[in-house]
Design a protein around this motif. Structure first.
Motif, PDB file in Angstrom:
ATOM      1  N   PHE A 193     -22.641 -13.936  31.969  1.00 23.92           N
ATOM      2  CA  PHE A 193     -21.933 -14.059  30.693  1.00 23.92           C
ATOM      3  C   PHE A 193     -20.580 -13.362  30.791  1.00 23.92           C
ATOM      4  CE2 PHE A 193     -20.643 -13.180  26.406  1.00 23.92           C
ATOM      5  CZ  PHE A 193     -21.192 -14.186  25.610  1.00 23.92           C
ATOM      6  N   ALA A 194     -20.595 -12.181  31.364  1.00 19.25           N
ATOM      7  CA  ALA A 194     -19.356 -11.400  31.484  1.00 19.25           C
ATOM      8  C   ALA A 194     -18.281 -12.162  32.250  1.00 19.25           C
ATOM      9  CB  ALA A 194     -19.648 -10.065  32.167  1.00 19.25           C
ATOM     10  N   LEU A 195     -18.707 -12.949  33.223  1.00 18.08           N
ATOM     11  CA  LEU A 195     -17.760 -13.641  34.103  1.00 18.08           C
ATOM     12  C   LEU A 195     -17.354 -15.014  33.589  1.00 18.08           C
ATOM     13  CD1 LEU A 195     -16.345 -13.437  36.919  1.00 18.08           C
ATOM     14  CD2 LEU A 195     -18.332 -14.660  37.838  1.00 18.08           C
ATOM     15  N   TYR A 196     -18.308 -15.762  33.030  1.00 20.68           N
ATOM     16  CA  TYR A 196     -18.075 -17.169  32.716  1.00 20.68           C
ATOM     17  C   TYR A 196     -17.766 -17.474  31.252  1.00 20.68           C
ATOM     18  CZ  TYR A 196     -19.783 -18.828  37.306  1.00 20.68           C
ATOM     19  OH  TYR A 196     -19.937 -19.107  38.642  1.00 20.68           O
ATOM     20  N   HIS A 197     -18.259 -16.649  30.329  1.00 17.74           N
ATOM     21  CA  HIS A 197     -18.051 -16.962  28.914  1.00 17.74           C
ATOM     22  C   HIS A 197     -16.600 -16.721  28.520  1.00 17.74           C
ATOM     23  CE1 HIS A 197     -18.492 -16.795  24.507  1.00 17.74           C
ATOM     24  NE2 HIS A 197     -19.568 -17.546  24.699  1.00 17.74           N
ATOM     25  N   THR A 198     -16.111 -17.520  27.594  1.00 12.08           N
ATOM     26  CA  THR A 198     -14.712 -17.389  27.158  1.00 12.08           C
ATOM     27  C   THR A 198     -14.379 -15.966  26.745  1.00 12.08           C
ATOM     28  OG1 THR A 198     -14.650 -19.694  26.401  1.00 12.08           O
ATOM     29  CG2 THR A 198     -13.012 -18.189  25.468  1.00 12.08           C
ATOM     30  N   THR A 199     -15.335 -15.283  26.117  1.00 16.59           N
ATOM     31  CA  THR A 199     -15.107 -13.915  25.655  1.00 16.59           C
ATOM     32  C   THR A 199     -15.592 -12.865  26.653  1.00 16.59           C
ATOM     33  OG1 THR A 199     -17.265 -13.791  24.527  1.00 16.59           O
ATOM     34  CG2 THR A 199     -15.399 -14.680  23.271  1.00 16.59           C
TER      35      THR A 199
ATOM     36  N   TYR B 162     -10.687 -18.292  31.970  1.00 16.76           N
ATOM     37  CA  TYR B 162     -11.528 -19.482  32.088  1.00 16.76           C
ATOM     38  C   TYR B 162     -12.248 -19.727  30.763  1.00 16.76           C
ATOM     39  CZ  TYR B 162     -15.536 -22.422  33.210  1.00 16.76           C
ATOM     40  OH  TYR B 162     -16.483 -23.418  33.213  1.00 16.76           O
ATOM     41  N   SER B 163     -12.292 -20.987  30.342  1.00 19.34           N
ATOM     42  CA  SER B 163     -12.966 -21.317  29.097  1.00 19.34           C
ATOM     43  C   SER B 163     -13.475 -22.748  29.147  1.00 19.34           C
ATOM     44  CB  SER B 163     -12.007 -21.155  27.903  1.00 19.34           C
ATOM     45  OG  SER B 163     -12.660 -21.458  26.691  1.00 19.34           O
ATOM     46  N   ASN B 164     -14.764 -22.912  28.859  1.00 14.10           N
ATOM     47  CA  ASN B 164     -15.357 -24.239  28.812  1.00 14.10           C
ATOM     48  C   ASN B 164     -16.479 -24.210  27.769  1.00 14.10           C
ATOM     49  OD1 ASN B 164     -17.356 -26.420  29.556  1.00 14.10           O
ATOM     50  ND2 ASN B 164     -15.729 -26.889  31.013  1.00 14.10           N
ATOM     51  N   PRO B 165     -16.409 -25.044  26.742  1.00 14.62           N
ATOM     52  CA  PRO B 165     -17.413 -25.039  25.673  1.00 14.62           C
ATOM     53  C   PRO B 165     -18.841 -25.245  26.181  1.00 14.62           C
ATOM     54  CG  PRO B 165     -15.510 -26.339  25.032  1.00 14.62           C
ATOM     55  CD  PRO B 165     -15.325 -26.015  26.482  1.00 14.62           C
ATOM     56  N   LYS B 166     -19.011 -26.091  27.199  1.00  8.32           N
ATOM     57  CA  LYS B 166     -20.348 -26.340  27.735  1.00  8.32           C
ATOM     58  C   LYS B 166     -20.927 -25.062  28.338  1.00  8.32           C
ATOM     59  CE  LYS B 166     -22.842 -28.972  31.279  1.00  8.32           C
ATOM     60  NZ  LYS B 166     -22.733 -30.019  32.346  1.00  8.32           N
ATOM     61  N   MET B 167     -20.101 -24.341  29.087  1.00 11.24           N
ATOM     62  CA  MET B 167     -20.544 -23.091  29.698  1.00 11.24           C
ATOM     63  C   MET B 167     -20.863 -22.062  28.619  1.00 11.24           C
ATOM     64  SD  MET B 167     -21.212 -21.528  32.568  1.00 11.24           S
ATOM     65  CE  MET B 167     -20.255 -22.169  33.969  1.00 11.24           C
ATOM     66  N   ASP B 168     -19.993 -21.958  27.626  1.00 11.52           N
ATOM     67  CA  ASP B 168     -20.217 -21.005  26.538  1.00 11.52           C
ATOM     68  C   ASP B 168     -21.548 -21.270  25.847  1.00 11.52           C
ATOM     69  OD1 ASP B 168     -17.795 -19.878  27.121  1.00 11.52           O
ATOM     70  OD2 ASP B 168     -16.756 -20.630  25.341  1.00 11.52           O
ATOM     71  N   GLN B 169     -21.832 -22.541  25.584  1.00 10.59           N
ATOM     72  CA  GLN B 169     -23.069 -22.894  24.885  1.00 10.59           C
ATOM     73  C   GLN B 169     -24.298 -22.498  25.698  1.00 10.59           C
ATOM     74  OE1 GLN B 169     -23.408 -27.035  23.819  1.00 10.59           O
ATOM     75  NE2 GLN B 169     -25.451 -26.788  22.946  1.00 10.59           N
ATOM     76  N   LEU B 170     -24.286 -22.762  27.004  1.00  8.17           N
ATOM     77  CA  LEU B 170     -25.411 -22.403  27.855  1.00  8.17           C
ATOM     78  C   LEU B 170     -25.664 -20.899  27.835  1.00  8.17           C
ATOM     79  CD1 LEU B 170     -24.747 -24.660  30.984  1.00  8.17           C
ATOM     80  CD2 LEU B 170     -26.737 -24.793  29.462  1.00  8.17           C
ATOM     81  N   LEU B 171     -24.608 -20.128  27.975  1.00  8.17           N
ATOM     82  CA  LEU B 171     -24.757 -18.681  28.053  1.00  8.17           C
ATOM     83  C   LEU B 171     -25.161 -18.070  26.711  1.00  8.17           C
ATOM     84  CD1 LEU B 171     -21.718 -17.926  30.373  1.00  8.17           C
ATOM     85  CD2 LEU B 171     -24.133 -18.085  30.993  1.00  8.17           C
TER      86      LEU B 171
END
Length: 522
Positions: free
Chosen positions: A436-442, A449-458
């Motif tokens: 989460f720390a690495l991939y989530h927009t926040t 890096y920002s991707n809504p699909k990734m954010d939703q998964l995490l």
């Protein structure tokens, strides 16, 4: 320095490279770590058993856990502070300042039952009000604590009685206990914070087995025994922490007898230390990852195709063999093999120059591209940087290497003054603390890096309380990450601790942090 720069310190710098290792001549120790047999003697033993001297890989930037971000800080914290919850050698959560806890059926209410009669080093009581103060201090948006994101799910904190605290979350947050086993769970003296203000970090006050005494930057940090420690008085009268950024100097001080234990062992010296009869070399699987941070806010790495191309030119096996002396394993993602969430079906990217060239050509870069790679001035780092430079050149990618002082590097990252940086992340007991720390927009170590699909998964993984389902979600996120390449993963390390063999009671915890309450000399 802003939150993000501070948090990146926890990244473990390049020096985490030195942790990487796989020893073949090992046997299990009582702590679950591996210790090697010895054949020859080179190390001198000292006779003073009242003082422990610890060799650190760097000088801790920050002694206030609520504002700390460097991994090396945490090596000292476990002497000065206690956490509400701790972890054992198998990363199980165990009681610390909280004797026990209860979690509601909906996973949104945590009730902590605190130890009684515990005092801070300044003589003030540790109680439910102190816990509430600590949480609110970290959560205060004006304070800018890196811990705020770890406690962002807290909706309210209720002091039930002197020794009971009820924490209400806005929604389930599966990594909550894991956060409280680290800096977010370290309790500081409210009285000392109010009295000292910004100077608290220069004379910190906790409830730990040792009390802060003094500090000379770039030279030493001294702590003394807390005779009234709730867990029993420690065996040493004092501990002296000494920073040795130069790995050769650090090792020399260990083998000469001046230092009793070092926090990190250079890969090139692993085999040599196995033959020293006066040393023990202990290894455990660490929780972090190592690789290249990419700046997604500007060219070239705001272009996914160029990120993919760089990922494809790197021969991870060669780096591990040559630079790391076969003391690491190739990395496919943010979750290490030691984690319950590790997906063994996910394989590291293999070097493929032709594919990299095609991707670049299709993206309009038939002649390649160029970028600057910042890295610390460490021998292993420089060697690895040169190897990456050479590998990239095969595909027409030009890499300029820039050696940068660590603090400056963090400032550069905070202000997005970089293309790529060679740093890693120390890792957390819960996989959320990595991915989460690495991939989530926040995410605290996300650089654009920002991707809504990734954010939703995490976000789904955070509220899911079933571990098997969480693992499935993390596998999806990891596979998506291989396609998106927000970060170039290189390898996962093992953590090495080398210490005098007359040191007893040391437990090697996979979070890589040293704890000395029960340690003594024979």
């Amino acid at each position: 320095m802003s939150n993000k720069a501070k948090v990146i310190s926890a990244l473990f710098l390049s020096l985490m490279l030195l942790l990487a290792g796989c020893g073949s001549n090992s046997k299990s120790s009582s702590s679950g770590a591996k210790e090697t047999s010895k054949e020859s003697t080179t190390t001198a033993l000292k006779h003073d058993k009242s003082e422990l001297v610890v060799g650190l890989d760097d000088d801790p930037p920050q002694l206030d856990p609520h504002f700390s971000t460097a991994a090396v800080d945490r090596q000292v914290f476990h002497s000065i502070y206690d956490t509400l919850v701790d972890v054992d050698e198998k990363l199980n959560f165990v009681p610390a300042l909280a004797e026990k806890w209860e979690i509601s059926q909906d996973a949104k209410t945590y009730t902590f039952f605190l130890r009684k009669n515990v005092k801070f080093h300044d003589g003030t009581p540790f109680n439910a009000e102190a816990v509430k103060f600590n949480f609110e201090r970290m959560m205060d948006p004006k304070a800018g604590s890196p811990r705020a994101s770890e406690l962002s799910s807290i909706q309210s904190i209720e002091v039930v009685d002197e020794n009971t605290v009820k924490v209400q979350l806005s929604k389930p947050y599966s990594p909550f206990l894991a956060a409280l086993s680290d800096r977010a769970g370290m309790m500081v003296s409210p009285t000392a914070v109010k009295e000292k203000g910004a100077d608290f970090a220069n004379s910190p006050v906790g409830t730990g087995p040792f009390k802060f005494v003094s500090r000379v930057k770039q030279d030493k940090i001294e702590v003394a025994k807390n005779p009234d420690y709730w867990g029993g008085a420690p065996k040493f009268e004092k501990i002296t922490y000494r920073p040795y950024a130069d790995e050769n100097v650090r090792l020399t001080n260990l083998t000469s007898g001046d230092v009793d234990i070092i926090s990190k062992v250079p890969p090139k010296d692993v085999e040599k230390l196995k033959t020293d009869t006066n040393l023990k070399l202990s290894e455990v699987g660490a929780l972090g990852f190592q690789g290249l941070y990419l700046n997604h806010k500007k060219a070239p790495f705001n272009n996914k195709a160029l990120r993919q191309a760089l990922d494809l030119v790197i021969d991870r096996d060669a780096i591990i063999k040559v630079a790391l002396r076969n003391t690491a394993v190739p990395s496919a993602g943010a979750i290490p093999p030691s984690s319950w969430a590790f997906d063994k079906t996910l394989k590291p990217t293999k070097k493929n120059i032709e594919k990299a060239k095609k991707i670049m050509a299709d993206a309009g870069f038939p002649s390649g591209f160029s970028f600057t790679l910042q890295l610390p001035a460490k021998p292993v780092e420089q060697q690895m940087g040169q190897m990456i430079q050479s590998m990239a050149a095969e595909a027409g990618i030009k890499v300029k290497l820039e050696l940068v002082e660590f603090g400056t590097m963090l400032d550069n990252m905070d202000n997005f003054k970089f293309d790529a940086v060679r740093l890693g992340w120390s890792g957390r007991t819960d996989p959320d603390g990595n991915i989460f720390a690495l991939y989530h927009t926040t995410g605290s170590i996300n650089y654009g890096y920002s991707n809504p699909k990734m954010d939703q998964l995490l976000e789904e993984a955070r509220v899911e309380t079933d571990q098997a389902k969480r693992k499935e979600i993390y596998s999806q996120a990891a596979k998506f990450g291989q396609e998106e390449v927000p970060y170039i993963f290189l390898y996962h390390e093992l953590d090495y601790k080398a210490y005098k063999n007359n040191l007893q009671g040391y437990k090697h915890i996979p979070d890589t942090m040293m704890r000395f309450q029960d340690v003594s000399f024979k």
